[in-house]
Design an enzyme around this catalytic site. Sequence first.
Site, PDB file in Angstrom:
ATOM      1  N   GLY A 184       0.530  -1.192  -0.111  1.00  0.00           N
ATOM      2  CA  GLY A 184       0.149  -0.121  -0.017  1.00  0.00           C
ATOM      3  C   GLY A 184       0.782   1.207  -0.050  1.00  0.00           C
ATOM      4  O   GLY A 184       2.029   1.236  -0.877  1.00  0.00           O
ATOM      5  N   LEU A 185       0.472   2.334   0.711  1.00  0.00           N
ATOM      6  CA  LEU A 185       1.153   3.511   0.839  1.00  0.00           C
ATOM      7  C   LEU A 185       1.329   4.050  -0.626  1.00  0.00           C
ATOM      8  O   LEU A 185       2.308   4.697  -0.847  1.00  0.00           O
ATOM      9  CB  LEU A 185       2.551   3.365   1.519  1.00  0.00           C
ATOM     10  CG  LEU A 185       2.565   2.827   2.817  1.00  0.00           C
ATOM     11  CD1 LEU A 185       4.017   2.954   3.449  1.00  0.00           C
ATOM     12  CD2 LEU A 185       1.542   3.788   3.565  1.00  0.00           C
ATOM     13  N   CYS A 186       0.117   4.147  -1.436  1.00  0.00           N
ATOM     14  CA  CYS A 186       0.245   4.559  -2.826  1.00  0.00           C
ATOM     15  C   CYS A 186      -1.205   5.466  -2.988  1.00  0.00           C
ATOM     16  O   CYS A 186      -1.528   5.391  -4.132  1.00  0.00           O
ATOM     17  CB  CYS A 186       0.531   3.540  -3.625  1.00  0.00           C
ATOM     18  SG  CYS A 186      -0.563   2.039  -3.509  1.00  0.00           S
ATOM     19  N   GLY A 187      -1.753   5.770  -2.311  1.00  0.00           N
ATOM     20  CA  GLY A 187      -2.966   6.490  -2.291  1.00  0.00           C
ATOM     21  C   GLY A 187      -4.004   5.668  -2.806  1.00  0.00           C
ATOM     22  O   GLY A 187      -4.289   4.691  -2.122  1.00  0.00           O
TER      23      GLY A 187
END
Length: 302
Positions: A96-99
């Site tokens: 994750g950590l990709c909007g």
Amino acid sequence: MAKPRDLRRRIKSVQSTRKITKTMELVATSKLKRAQDRVIAARPYAAALAEVIADLYAPELAERFPLLRQPDPGGPGLAPGVSGRTALILITANRGLCGAFNANLIREARRRIEQHEAEGTTVDLHLIGKKGITYFKFAKRTVASQRIDVGDRPTAAQAGEIVGPLMAQFESGAVDAVEIVFSQFKSAVSTPPTALRILPIAPPRAREGAGGRGRAGNYILKPSAEAILEQLLPLYVRNQVYRALVETAAAFLGAQRTAMKNATDNAGDMLDLLQRTYNRARQAQITQELAEIVGGAEALRG
């Protein structure tokens, strides 16, 4: 107002977070350049394959190759062009950590599933990436296959492993169409989720002025056009999946870089706010201490 000690602790916490997000932004930027190079390198090869197939294609040859078999528009209960069973491949990231990158891909897959099922089509779901697997497991959706070993550097061999069984199912008539949902890499900030039908192979348009069987009619082919198409058609399908994999990998890194840059910028803004708040709190504390000292001195004089 918060105490200066609490504000100092909060400032240190935000500074640590900003260091992490800045590092992740730099790592994603470094990987993005190599991923973008893979996307650019894959496009001319795919264009050349499509060009050769267009030159060799002829309507009479389409009947001999199952990968070119088009759905029957006159089937009972089916609208024109609608298949009875469709295999849908969804590519998401493992991280994750990709909007909203993964959420947008899942939303597009859900839209295609709902559209197919509304038309009476059965959908077999094939998932690539942990995020898609986690979502559809939570949604209690039956999954035909899944894998999480495709990372930031997908290979043509992995693409062949993914689509090979589906090509066999399509040739045997077990499925009537194969679609893939991936993130099209237009630029680092433009990566729209895209649904692409890869089987059956759409009849290509012969170039203008070629006449007959594309431009191949001007050449003597050895081996024959049939033998060449027999090799090229599976290669073309595998290349379509490979392109989807590399474009999604590059799109993920672009989305992660953007998300981490935004997080770093937001952490900087929060630090400015916390520092101003800390300065005011410290000034108020100093003023209060001075007032207490002055009051004590006056009491002693009195």
